[in-house]
Enzyme design. Structure first.
Site, PDB file in Angstrom:
ATOM      1  N   ASP A 100     100.891 -43.126  78.149  1.00 29.41           N
ATOM      2  CA  ASP A 100     101.186 -43.298  76.739  1.00 29.41           C
ATOM      3  C   ASP A 100     100.920 -41.975  76.003  1.00 29.41           C
ATOM      4  O   ASP A 100     101.340 -40.921  76.464  1.00 29.41           O
ATOM      5  CB  ASP A 100     100.353 -44.470  76.191  1.00 29.41           C
ATOM      6  N   TRP A 101     100.219 -42.003  74.865  1.00 31.01           N
ATOM      7  CA  TRP A 101      99.921 -40.769  74.127  1.00 31.01           C
ATOM      8  C   TRP A 101      99.047 -39.804  74.924  1.00 31.01           C
ATOM      9  O   TRP A 101      98.962 -38.621  74.598  1.00 31.01           O
ATOM     10  CB  TRP A 101      99.245 -41.103  72.792  1.00 31.01           C
ATOM     11  N   TRP A 141     108.007 -51.566  68.030  1.00 39.37           N
ATOM     12  CA  TRP A 141     106.557 -51.322  67.975  1.00 39.37           C
ATOM     13  C   TRP A 141     106.210 -50.466  66.759  1.00 39.37           C
ATOM     14  O   TRP A 141     105.244 -50.744  66.046  1.00 39.37           O
ATOM     15  CB  TRP A 141     106.108 -50.643  69.261  1.00 39.37           C
ATOM     16  N   ASP A 227     107.185 -52.091  82.174  1.00 37.50           N
ATOM     17  CA  ASP A 227     106.874 -51.435  80.906  1.00 37.50           C
ATOM     18  C   ASP A 227     108.162 -51.164  80.142  1.00 37.50           C
ATOM     19  O   ASP A 227     108.891 -50.234  80.467  1.00 37.50           O
ATOM     20  CB  ASP A 227     106.115 -50.129  81.131  1.00 37.50           C
ATOM     21  N   HIS A 257     102.580 -52.071  80.345  1.00 40.60           N
ATOM     22  CA  HIS A 257     102.425 -50.743  79.740  1.00 40.60           C
ATOM     23  C   HIS A 257     101.046 -50.174  80.052  1.00 40.60           C
ATOM     24  O   HIS A 257     100.910 -49.005  80.403  1.00 40.60           O
ATOM     25  CB  HIS A 257     102.638 -50.833  78.234  1.00 40.60           C
TER      26      HIS A 257
END
Length: 278
Positions: A100-101, A141, A227, A257
């Site tokens: 992710d980030w 999202w 995901d 995810h």
């Protein structure tokens, strides 16, 4: 660690550091809206296999400081903050593990400071430039993150998993955020993902891609099979990064995810075997 905040003051950045100090180093970068708690299933497996695991909390998350002004959070500032932390801790010969980030920031660190990194594992992440459509799942999202009256972090993480988290684990994800004033960084993150070519982060990320296209050290993709946010992003990494060639890329089955929650030990074993083989 205390790092400069960019305005003449300092921020505290918390990190876990487990395993022998002289062991091969794995840097575990979390994303939105989690914290180093996300890696609790992986760190024991990594340490037991003879590795050192370091897991920081991004500014705005976990036990790191959380500026209460939404405007304090920009993509570039997150990169600058973690660059300052990386230099303060002075990590070298790093195996980056990012999700992710953790990838949006971690891949920038790797691209801009390649001498500090030995290899990388990308898991459900990417480095967007705004030149591609972000996908309907991400846009949904992003909309939710700004419009939801209650930003319930634990429930959000639970919603991104294939497994169902227990109430105590959900409480663990909620713990760093006693009330909404602590959530400005978490609320802001979805808006910072470059979704148009003229986004402020688009050009720096394009420059990072120029560096990644020259990256010949080992680079492994270990995405999960469930995901909707990052599905297919690994194909671009495989095509563009030379270090991907010849590596044992894998799909982690049964993971959403947050595959560290769903399949943490499996991902940790993939990372350990990759480090020892390269």
């Amino acid at each position: 660690m205390d790092i400069p905040d960019g305005d003449g003051a300092t921020l505290r950045v918390h990190h876990l550091d487990e395993g022998p100090s002289d062991a091969p180093l794995v840097l575990l970068m979390h994303g939105e809206p989690s914290w180093s708690f996300l890696y609790r299933h992986m760190i024991p497996v990594l340490v037991d296999s003879g590795l050192r695991a370091v897991a920081p909390d991004l500014v705005g998350f976990g036990r790191s400081d959380k500026p209460a002004d939404r405007g304090d959070y920009t993509y570039q500032r997150h990169v600058d903050w973690m660059t300052s932390w990386l230099e303060a801790v002075d990590l070298r010969e790093i195996t980056l593990v990012c999700q992710d980030w953790g990838g949006l920031i971690g891949l920038r660190l790797l691209a801009e400071h390649p001498d500090r990194f030995a290899r990388a594992v990308a898991a459900n992440t990417f480095l967007p430039t705004g030149d591609r459509h972000p996908g309907d799942a991400f846009l949904a999202w992003q909309k939710f993150s700004q419009e939801a009256p209650d930003f319930e972090v634990g429930k959000i993480v639970n919603g991104g998993c294939q497994t169902t988290l227990t109430p105590d684990v959900i409480a663990g994800y909620d713990a760093p955020f006693p009330d909404d004033t602590y959530k400005e960084g978490a609320r802001q993150f979805p808006l910072l993902v470059p979704s148009s070519p003229d986004d402020p982060a688009a050009e720096p990320n394009r420059a990072a891609w120029d560096s990644l296209r020259k990256w010949t050290k080992p680079f492994l993709c270990a995405f999960s099979d469930h995901d909707p946010i990052t599905a297919g992003a690994d194909r671009v990494l495989l095509e563009e990064i030379p270090g991907c060639k010849g590596q044992p890329h894998t799909t982690i089955e049964g993971g959403g995810h947050f595959l560290q929650e769903d399949c943490g030990p499996e991902l940790a074993r993939v990372v350990s075997e990759f480090v020892k083989a390269t």
